[in-house]
Design a protein around this motif. Structure first.
Motif, mmCIF file in Angstrom:
data_model
loop_
_atom_site.group_PDB
_atom_site.id
_atom_site.type_symbol
_atom_site.label_atom_id
_atom_site.label_comp_id
_atom_site.label_asym_id
_atom_site.label_seq_id
_atom_site.Cartn_x
_atom_site.Cartn_y
_atom_site.Cartn_z
ATOM 1 N N ASP A 70 -6.164 44.499 -10.102
ATOM 2 C CA ASP A 70 -6.514 43.020 -9.095
ATOM 3 C C ASP A 70 -6.198 42.260 -8.343
ATOM 4 O O ASP A 70 -4.850 41.783 -8.208
ATOM 5 N N LEU A 71 -6.446 42.340 -6.741
ATOM 6 C CA LEU A 71 -6.158 41.841 -5.319
ATOM 7 C C LEU A 71 -6.585 40.812 -4.955
ATOM 8 O O LEU A 71 -6.465 39.959 -3.772
ATOM 9 N N GLY A 80 -3.864 28.546 -1.378
ATOM 10 C CA GLY A 80 -3.822 28.967 0.006
ATOM 11 C C GLY A 80 -2.646 29.336 0.400
ATOM 12 O O GLY A 80 -2.030 30.250 1.361
ATOM 13 N N SER A 81 -1.381 29.523 -0.272
ATOM 14 C CA SER A 81 -0.086 30.289 0.138
ATOM 15 C C SER A 81 0.219 31.674 -0.039
ATOM 16 O O SER A 81 -0.739 31.679 -1.063
ATOM 17 N N TRP A 82 0.495 32.256 0.840
ATOM 18 C CA TRP A 82 1.033 33.632 1.071
ATOM 19 C C TRP A 82 1.694 33.780 -0.096
ATOM 20 O O TRP A 82 1.339 34.874 -1.545
ATOM 21 N N MET A 83 2.695 32.834 -0.814
ATOM 22 C CA MET A 83 3.609 32.763 -1.840
ATOM 23 C C MET A 83 1.980 32.898 -3.346
ATOM 24 O O MET A 83 2.990 34.068 -4.122
ATOM 25 N N ASP A 84 1.485 32.582 -3.198
ATOM 26 C CA ASP A 84 1.106 31.847 -4.442
ATOM 27 C C ASP A 84 0.341 33.363 -4.859
ATOM 28 O O ASP A 84 -0.361 34.341 -5.401
ATOM 29 N N TYR A 85 -0.797 34.203 -3.325
ATOM 30 C CA TYR A 85 -1.305 34.979 -3.296
ATOM 31 C C TYR A 85 -0.454 36.382 -3.854
ATOM 32 O O TYR A 85 -0.733 37.092 -5.194
ATOM 33 N N MET A 86 1.029 36.812 -3.531
ATOM 34 C CA MET A 86 1.764 37.709 -4.196
ATOM 35 C C MET A 86 2.429 37.122 -5.513
ATOM 36 O O MET A 86 2.609 38.503 -5.561
ATOM 37 N N ASP A 87 2.285 36.400 -5.682
ATOM 38 C CA ASP A 87 2.633 36.274 -7.169
ATOM 39 C C ASP A 87 1.659 36.792 -8.158
ATOM 40 O O ASP A 87 2.317 37.211 -8.949
ATOM 41 N N ALA A 88 0.411 36.488 -7.925
ATOM 42 C CA ALA A 88 -0.714 36.455 -8.534
ATOM 43 C C ALA A 88 -0.608 38.625 -8.836
ATOM 44 O O ALA A 88 -0.492 38.663 -10.292
ATOM 45 N N VAL A 89 -1.240 39.029 -7.395
ATOM 46 C CA VAL A 89 -0.966 40.317 -7.576
ATOM 47 C C VAL A 89 0.181 40.791 -7.747
ATOM 48 O O VAL A 89 0.318 41.638 -8.740
ATOM 49 N N SER A 90 1.492 40.902 -7.975
ATOM 50 C CA SER A 90 2.910 40.466 -8.111
ATOM 51 C C SER A 90 2.747 41.030 -9.869
ATOM 52 O O SER A 90 3.214 41.705 -9.910
ATOM 53 N N ALA A 91 2.470 40.094 -10.262
ATOM 54 C CA ALA A 91 2.306 39.536 -11.056
ATOM 55 C C ALA A 91 1.992 40.775 -12.301
ATOM 56 O O ALA A 91 1.764 40.804 -13.692
ATOM 57 N N ARG A 92 0.696 40.461 -11.649
ATOM 58 C CA ARG A 92 -0.483 41.923 -11.659
ATOM 59 C C ARG A 92 0.513 42.946 -12.590
ATOM 60 O O ARG A 92 -0.581 44.139 -13.045
ATOM 61 N N VAL A 93 0.849 43.618 -11.230
ATOM 62 C CA VAL A 93 1.163 45.064 -11.648
ATOM 63 C C VAL A 93 2.824 45.126 -12.626
ATOM 64 O O VAL A 93 2.853 46.294 -13.257
ATOM 65 N N HIS A 118 -4.550 51.554 -0.055
ATOM 66 C CA HIS A 118 -5.477 50.309 -0.279
ATOM 67 C C HIS A 118 -4.556 49.136 -0.330
ATOM 68 O O HIS A 118 -4.796 47.644 -0.108
ATOM 69 N N ILE A 119 -3.985 48.892 -0.945
ATOM 70 C CA ILE A 119 -2.962 47.626 -2.170
ATOM 71 C C ILE A 119 -2.582 47.262 -1.267
ATOM 72 O O ILE A 119 -3.029 46.053 -0.983
ATOM 73 N N TYR A 120 -2.191 48.320 -0.423
ATOM 74 C CA TYR A 120 -1.124 47.829 0.708
ATOM 75 C C TYR A 120 -1.696 47.370 1.609
ATOM 76 O O TYR A 120 -1.312 45.727 2.137
ATOM 77 N N SER A 121 -2.390 47.273 1.942
ATOM 78 C CA SER A 121 -3.360 47.396 3.689
ATOM 79 C C SER A 121 -4.274 45.992 3.467
ATOM 80 O O SER A 121 -4.181 44.996 4.037
ATOM 81 N N THR A 122 -4.415 45.648 1.459
ATOM 82 C CA THR A 122 -4.932 44.893 1.118
ATOM 83 C C THR A 122 -4.517 43.022 1.016
ATOM 84 O O THR A 122 -4.164 42.471 1.917
ATOM 85 N N MET A 123 -3.127 43.816 0.761
ATOM 86 C CA MET A 123 -2.025 42.279 0.718
ATOM 87 C C MET A 123 -1.262 42.485 1.654
ATOM 88 O O MET A 123 -1.140 40.864 2.417
ATOM 89 N N VAL A 124 -1.122 43.034 2.545
ATOM 90 C CA VAL A 124 -0.394 42.940 4.437
ATOM 91 C C VAL A 124 -2.244 42.295 4.875
ATOM 92 O O VAL A 124 -1.310 41.065 5.491
ATOM 93 N N ALA A 125 -2.888 41.819 4.661
ATOM 94 C CA ALA A 125 -4.172 41.507 5.826
ATOM 95 C C ALA A 125 -4.379 40.330 4.995
ATOM 96 O O ALA A 125 -4.377 38.863 5.810
ATOM 97 N N GLU A 126 -4.206 39.610 3.914
ATOM 98 C CA GLU A 126 -3.976 38.396 3.082
ATOM 99 C C GLU A 126 -3.170 37.629 3.454
ATOM 100 O O GLU A 126 -3.257 36.545 3.779
#
Length: 185
Positions: A70-71, A80-93, A118-126
């Motif tokens: 789930d991305l 709204g921070s990149w850290m919150d986003y990456m923390d959530a996605v990374s924790a799912r992996v 696709h996961i990497y490109s979506t995370m980079v874009a976000e």
């Protein structure tokens, strides 16, 4: 992956999805093509109608796991921070990597299938959307290092808290460098 389909003759007794499911069930780090064939109830030769090698089946099964990540941001914690986003996605992996030994190696070394790319490109874009001063290379660095620090300890359940600590430490250090005008190049 190459999938050969016969247009005449008997209907197929299995599918690529069934073979990938069997590889996941048997263990990404230890399955054999013979064991996969036995698991799905076909001859080992039948497996070769769908994949050329164990490595191809391994990569395909890992890419299928990636497809389930789930991305989306976590609305409960996203500021709204990149850290919150990456923390959530990374924790799912992490649970995927912990449940499927061998997945971490795939995420580290690839080669990546389309779902993983696709996961990497979506995370980079976000990350770039949330930190517009980062170019694609810097955003990829931030994304990949955060993501990889998450799964580094996933295979060791007693170290999962250390994995979270490592991810947060990495992100905080990178955020300080970005704030100081020194993003990765």
């Amino acid at each position: 992956m190459i999938s050969r389909h016969r247009s005449v003759g008997r209907p197929s007794r299995t599918s690529l999805d069934a073979l990938q499911d069997a590889a996941l069930t048997l263990g990404l780090d230890s399955f054999t093509l013979a064991a996969v064939a036995k698991e799905v109830g076909v001859a080992e030769a039948t497996v070769y109608n769908y994949v050329h090698s164990r490595d191809e089946l391994y990569r395909g099964a890992c890419d299928r796991l990636s497809a389930g990540v789930d991305l989306t941001p976590d609305p409960a914690t996203d500021t709204g921070s990149w850290m919150d986003y990456m923390d959530a996605v990374s924790a799912r992996v992490v649970p995927l990597a912990a449940t499927h030994p061998g997945f971490t190696e795939y995420l580290f070394y690839g080669p990546f299938g389309p779902e993983t790319r696709h996961i990497y490109s979506t995370m980079v874009a976000e990350v770039m959307r949330r930190r517009p001063e980062l170019d694609a290379n810097a955003a990829y660095f931030v994304t990949s290092r955060t993501f990889m620090s998450s799964v580094t300890t996933a295979s060791f359940p007693h170290l999962q808290d250390a994995g979270t600590w490592l991810r947060h430490s990495v992100m905080l250090g990178m955020e300080q460098q970005i704030d100081a005008g020194k993003p990765a190049r």
